[in-house]
Design a protein around this motif. Structure first.
Motif, PDB file in Angstrom:
ATOM      1  N   LEU A 298      11.369  24.611 -28.188  1.00  0.00           N
ATOM      2  CA  LEU A 298      11.263  25.403 -26.977  1.00  0.00           C
ATOM      3  C   LEU A 298      10.308  24.743 -25.984  1.00  0.00           C
ATOM      4  N   GLU A 299      10.663  24.763 -24.715  1.00  0.00           N
ATOM      5  CA  GLU A 299       9.759  24.300 -23.683  1.00  0.00           C
ATOM      6  C   GLU A 299       8.767  25.413 -23.341  1.00  0.00           C
ATOM      7  N   ASN A 300       7.678  25.041 -22.702  1.00  0.00           N
ATOM      8  CA  ASN A 300       6.658  26.033 -22.353  1.00  0.00           C
ATOM      9  C   ASN A 300       7.240  27.150 -21.490  1.00  0.00           C
ATOM     10  N   LYS A 301       8.114  26.786 -20.572  1.00  0.00           N
ATOM     11  CA  LYS A 301       8.705  27.799 -19.694  1.00  0.00           C
ATOM     12  C   LYS A 301       9.595  28.758 -20.482  1.00  0.00           C
ATOM     13  N   GLU A 302      10.169  28.279 -21.598  1.00  0.00           N
ATOM     14  CA  GLU A 302      10.985  29.162 -22.426  1.00  0.00           C
ATOM     15  C   GLU A 302      10.116  30.132 -23.221  1.00  0.00           C
TER      16      GLU A 302
ATOM     17  N   ASP B  27       7.238  31.182 -22.140  1.00  0.00           N
ATOM     18  CA  ASP B  27       6.838  32.146 -21.114  1.00  0.00           C
ATOM     19  C   ASP B  27       7.934  33.179 -20.889  1.00  0.00           C
ATOM     20  N   HIS B  28       9.183  32.708 -20.902  1.00  0.00           N
ATOM     21  CA  HIS B  28      10.321  33.609 -20.698  1.00  0.00           C
ATOM     22  C   HIS B  28      10.400  34.639 -21.820  1.00  0.00           C
ATOM     23  N   ILE B  29      10.163  34.199 -23.042  1.00  0.00           N
ATOM     24  CA  ILE B  29      10.168  35.131 -24.186  1.00  0.00           C
ATOM     25  C   ILE B  29       9.106  36.205 -23.999  1.00  0.00           C
TER      26      ILE B  29
ATOM     27  N   PHE C 129      16.955  35.855 -27.588  1.00  0.00           N
ATOM     28  CA  PHE C 129      16.740  34.551 -26.961  1.00  0.00           C
ATOM     29  C   PHE C 129      16.239  33.539 -27.981  1.00  0.00           C
TER      30      PHE C 129
ATOM     31  N   SER D  12      18.985  32.407 -30.276  1.00  0.00           N
ATOM     32  CA  SER D  12      19.986  31.550 -29.645  1.00  0.00           C
ATOM     33  C   SER D  12      19.644  30.078 -29.802  1.00  0.00           C
ATOM     34  N   HIS D  13      18.454  29.802 -30.342  1.00  0.00           N
ATOM     35  CA  HIS D  13      18.008  28.420 -30.508  1.00  0.00           C
ATOM     36  C   HIS D  13      18.138  27.916 -31.944  1.00  0.00           C
TER      37      HIS D  13
END
Length: 331
Positions: A189-193, A195-197, A211, A214-215
């Protein structure tokens, strides 16, 4: 002190919003728990190093020292769990089935290329013995599909032709398997992902859980593949000998070596390759097509058998790769 704490937070590299903290080093089950998903039925809360060591021995050696101090009887006289299962990550991309990527990963990391799914992350899956395994094991799959404990029981008693596990053995195996669980960082996961979580978790934790899931695949798909219309012609793919060599060494020879699980030794002699080529078009388990796609079954006086490779574990292209390697040794 403020600077030091800031540095610690940066090194830990986690983001906190509300009551949810997602940390790349966090165990995946713990991350999901923080979002409201309960631990699975096979969760072991009171693990200790002794249980884990016993579980390691049961998985890798087939027996361990029980609580009473005496050596246990082997679960199976034919196999250990690692005859068919790795204990390390197998797929570079956890979201899809890509046989070539898996084979290349095995080549790079010197991993066996096996029929069974890896035990790495198995505690994070939500079903086992999926899809077409019902064709081979029938009603036995009903309980196993929904329970890791029942899957272990099925594997021990039927697949490996062994005995039922004692309670301490089941606990030890599960304790060891939990050391192979996925971490958040394994999902890439990227940092922005992340954050999205965390933003999702403020108002819709179910969406945050979805979410995350899904990975990675929460099950290992299993499709029993058909034989080619003609074994003489094979599947309609041009074989790649370099991949076939890897399958031969990392797959076939994992069991078919001197003192291995199989009585049939596959070496590099011209006689071996001639034998494989000769039987290739036959309707018998001596044909690579028959043994890869259908496996073999236990017989009177010979209970051990070879599991088949599902389409997800070996593609039609890769079967032709193996054939091309065999034939390349006869030129």
């Amino acid at each position: 002190m403020v600077v030091s704490l800031t540095l610690i937070v940066m090194v830990a590299s986690f983001t906190t919003i509300g009551d949810v903290e997602i940390n790349p080093q966090q165990n995946l089950a713990d991350a999901l728990k923080s979002l409201g998903q309960d631990y699975p039925d096979h969760y072991v809360e009171d693990t200790d190093s002794i249980d884990i060591k016993r579980g390691y021995d049961l998985i890798h050696k087939g027996k361990a020292y029980p609580p009473d101090g005496l050596t246990s009887k082997s679960i199976s006289k034919f196999y250990t769990c690692t005859s068919c299962h790795n204990v390390e990550r197998e797929d570079p991309d956890l979201t899809l089935v890509d046989q070539d990527a898996r084979l290349e990963y095995a080549m790079e990391n010197e991993l066996p290329y096996l029929q069974g799914s890896t035990f790495w992350g198995i505690v994070n899956r939500e079903s086992w013995y999926n899809d077409d395994y019902v064709l081979k094991y029938g009603s036995l799959v009903e309980k196993a599909k929904e329970s890791l404990k029942e899957s272990i029981h099925l594997c021990a008693t039927v697949c490996s032709q062994g005995r039922e596990l004692e309670d301490w053995e089941m606990k030890s195996i599960l304790s060891y398997l939990w050391t192979l669980q996925m971490k958040v960082e394994d999902l890439d996961l990227e940092n922005k992902e992340i954050d999205h979580i965390n933003k999702l978790a403020e108002s819709d934790k179910d969406s945050a859980i979805a979410f995350i899931k899904s990975h990675y695949l929460t099950k290992s798909p299993a499709t029993f593949a058909d034989l080619p219309e003609s074994k003489e012609k094979g599947y309609p793919f041009e074989g790649r000998p370099q991949y076939g060599k890897a399958i031969y060494e990392l797959g076939c020879q994992h069991c078919h070596h001197a003192y291995g699980e199989s009585d049939l030794v596959l070496d590099y002699s011209i006689l071996t390759f001639k034998w494989l080529k000769k039987h290739m078009p036959e309707n018998s388990k001596k044909s690579i097509y028959e043994i890869i796609r259908n496996g073999s079954y236990s017989e009177l006086g010979h209970k051990e058998y070879m599991p088949n490779y599902t389409l997800e574990k070996m593609s039609h292209q890769q079967v032709e790769d193996l054939r091309a390697y065999i034939e390349s040794n006869l030129k």
